[in-house]
Write a protein that holds these residues in place. Structure first.
Motif, PDB file in Angstrom:
ATOM      1  N   ARG A  80     -22.481 -33.359  33.109  1.00 43.70           N
ATOM      2  CA  ARG A  80     -22.484 -33.105  31.671  1.00 43.70           C
ATOM      3  C   ARG A  80     -23.098 -31.740  31.369  1.00 43.70           C
ATOM      4  O   ARG A  80     -22.592 -30.983  30.531  1.00 43.70           O
ATOM      5  N   ALA A  81     -24.211 -31.423  32.064  1.00 43.35           N
ATOM      6  CA  ALA A  81     -24.870 -30.138  31.843  1.00 43.35           C
ATOM      7  C   ALA A  81     -23.974 -28.986  32.292  1.00 43.35           C
ATOM      8  O   ALA A  81     -23.922 -27.935  31.624  1.00 43.35           O
ATOM      9  N   ILE A 132     -22.256 -30.782  18.436  1.00 41.73           N
ATOM     10  CA  ILE A 132     -22.666 -30.538  19.826  1.00 41.73           C
ATOM     11  C   ILE A 132     -24.091 -30.033  19.952  1.00 41.73           C
ATOM     12  O   ILE A 132     -24.554 -29.769  21.062  1.00 41.73           O
ATOM     13  N   THR A 162     -23.349 -19.856  24.735  1.00 42.18           N
ATOM     14  CA  THR A 162     -22.845 -19.526  26.059  1.00 42.18           C
ATOM     15  C   THR A 162     -21.718 -18.519  25.934  1.00 42.18           C
ATOM     16  O   THR A 162     -20.938 -18.556  24.972  1.00 42.18           O
ATOM     17  N   LEU A 208     -25.908 -24.580  20.974  1.00 41.42           N
ATOM     18  CA  LEU A 208     -25.332 -24.162  22.244  1.00 41.42           C
ATOM     19  C   LEU A 208     -24.884 -22.712  22.139  1.00 41.42           C
ATOM     20  O   LEU A 208     -24.084 -22.367  21.264  1.00 41.42           O
ATOM     21  N   GLN A 211     -17.577 -26.361  27.527  1.00 37.30           N
ATOM     22  CA  GLN A 211     -16.613 -27.456  27.427  1.00 37.30           C
ATOM     23  C   GLN A 211     -17.315 -28.671  26.832  1.00 37.30           C
ATOM     24  O   GLN A 211     -17.928 -29.472  27.541  1.00 37.30           O
ATOM     25  N   VAL A 212     -17.232 -28.791  25.515  1.00 35.24           N
ATOM     26  CA  VAL A 212     -17.926 -29.850  24.791  1.00 35.24           C
ATOM     27  C   VAL A 212     -16.932 -30.539  23.862  1.00 35.24           C
ATOM     28  O   VAL A 212     -15.866 -30.008  23.547  1.00 35.24           O
ATOM     29  N   ARG A 256     -14.124 -37.055  21.615  1.00 32.63           N
ATOM     30  CA  ARG A 256     -15.220 -37.511  22.469  1.00 32.63           C
ATOM     31  C   ARG A 256     -14.696 -38.378  23.621  1.00 32.63           C
ATOM     32  O   ARG A 256     -15.169 -38.255  24.755  1.00 32.63           O
ATOM     33  N   ARG A 272     -21.365 -28.400  29.724  1.00 35.42           N
ATOM     34  CA  ARG A 272     -21.945 -27.800  28.524  1.00 35.42           C
ATOM     35  C   ARG A 272     -22.205 -26.308  28.729  1.00 35.42           C
ATOM     36  O   ARG A 272     -21.996 -25.500  27.828  1.00 35.42           O
ATOM     37  N   LYS A 273     -22.663 -25.938  29.945  1.00 38.58           N
ATOM     38  CA  LYS A 273     -22.890 -24.530  30.237  1.00 38.58           C
ATOM     39  C   LYS A 273     -21.600 -23.728  30.157  1.00 38.58           C
ATOM     40  O   LYS A 273     -21.603 -22.551  29.802  1.00 38.58           O
ATOM     41  N   GLN A 296     -15.828 -31.058  20.745  1.00 36.63           N
ATOM     42  CA  GLN A 296     -15.919 -30.468  19.417  1.00 36.63           C
ATOM     43  C   GLN A 296     -14.566 -30.573  18.726  1.00 36.63           C
ATOM     44  O   GLN A 296     -13.559 -30.048  19.204  1.00 36.63           O
TER      45      GLN A 296
END
Length: 362
Positions: free
Chosen positions: A20-21, A114, A119, A117, A28-29, A215, A24-25, A31
């Motif tokens: 998941r982390a 989200i 990035t 964030l 890719q979330v 989601r 997220r980095k 949204q």
């Protein structure tokens, strides 16, 4: 299917915290753009309701100013320039709250979905996307089909609502030719507000469905194959082979340090078959004898060899050797073994004194 088989099978495992982390980095979330659109339209509607009187008042004054003295406009380049600057300033003043609302809504709608964030990974060029074969595959993927269906349904619903609302007010619009400019503007404003309110209702419904689907889609995308789980475990915990090699090296170094302590021992208590325990006792610094080396089989034989080379007594006592071998290296012997070890040490000291006395007499 090729991707699944190359990565170790179907994605049946729930995504780990690390996966998941990592997603997220990369930005890719889950949204949903529909949430942002629905929130924007809803806030615009609220702003429109409370700001509309001021907006229409300002717009009416602007139109009155333009229509009051039409003869003063000669159409020269200078007049066109001045009129353009005037209109831009006035319209910017009227629409400034709307522009500000759009920016704020875009920011908070993302934070709501989200969290915070930042990035730059999505901005990094990905030349693999230029592959025409993969691009053709993305055009006809399930995601593209779902996006197309959502867009078509949204346009149809919004178009139908707008048409139905305008059609229901069509007869009222016909009498606007006999009304003032202000009344016409107010009628258009009320109709636009009604259309916007209905559109907001549709967009909120679409946004709720799209948010849940987005989601779900991201959860499915983040799922892992059994092979990916194993590889991630290796990455986080270390390769078992490498860990065993490190453990072997550490044990070898500890064994060498232990063997270096054997020459300092007062006695080595043995089990004639496979155990050896070296004990040291210094009455000035120790409250009880301490085990400085121990081992079984090959290690036991090595301890005995070093003991012989350094003329350290070897005392055979299987019961005591077995009990001492269970104690941790470097630990003092427990109280229940004091008597047995004390007798052994006393015997060793007596042997040393006897040898020393015999040497003196000779």
């Amino acid at each position: 299917m090729a991707e699944e088989s190359s990565s170790g099978g179907e994605k049946t495992e729930e995504p780990s915290a690390k996966r998941r982390a990592d997603f997220r980095k990369k930005g890719q979330v889950a949204q949903s753009k529909e949430v942002q659109t629905a929130l924007l339209f809803t806030l615009v509607l609220l702003l429109w309701i409370f700001y509309m009187p001021s907006f229409w008042s300002g717009l009416s004054k602007l139109l009155s100013t333009l229509l009051r003295n039409p003869d003063s406009f000669d159409g020269t380049p200078s007049d066109v320039y001045n009129l353009t600057i005037f209109l831009v300033k006035e319209m910017a003043t009227l629409l400034l709250p709307l522009f500000f609302l759009v920016m704020v809504t875009g920011f908070f709608s993302s934070v709501f979905q989200i969290g915070w964030l930042f990035t730059t990974r999505p901005l990094t060029p990905d030349f693999s996307k230029l592959n025409p074969i993969k691009g053709f595959g993305r055009m006809f993927s399930m995601k593209s089909l779902v996006d197309l269906v959502k867009s078509v349904l949204k346009v149809i619903l919004i178009g139908w609502v707008a048409y139905a609302t305008v059609y229901s007010h069509f007869e009222q619009a016909l009498i606007l030719v006999d009304t003032s400019v202000t009344e016409t503007i107010l009628f258009l404003g009320r109709t636009a507000t009604l259309i916007l309110a209905k559109v907001c209702g549709i967009l909120i419904l679409i946004a709720a469905i799209d948010f849940l689907y987005t989601r779900y889609e991201m959860e499915e995308k983040m799922k892992m194959t059994k092979q990916e789980v194993k590889e991630e475990f290796k990455e986080m915990e270390g390769d078992p082979y490498i860990k065993s090699q490190i453990r072997r090296i550490q044990q070898e170094m500890a064994r060498k340090r232990m063997m270096a302590e054997v020459p300092e021992a007062d006695v080595v208590i043995t089990n004639p078959t496979h155990l050896s325990v070296a004990i040291k006792y210094d009455t000035a610094t120790m409250d009880a004898p301490v085990i400085i080396a121990k081992g079984a089989d090959h290690v036991a034989m090595k301890i005995r060899e070093i003991a012989r080379e350094n003329e350290i007594p070897l005392i055979e006592n299987p019961p005591v050797a077995r009990l001492l071998h269970k104690i941790d290296l470097g630990a003092a012997i427990p109280e229940e073994l004091f008597k047995a070890v004390a007798e052994i040490l006393a015997h060793v000291y007596s042997l040393k004194n006897s040898n020393y006395s015999g040497g003196t007499h000779s």
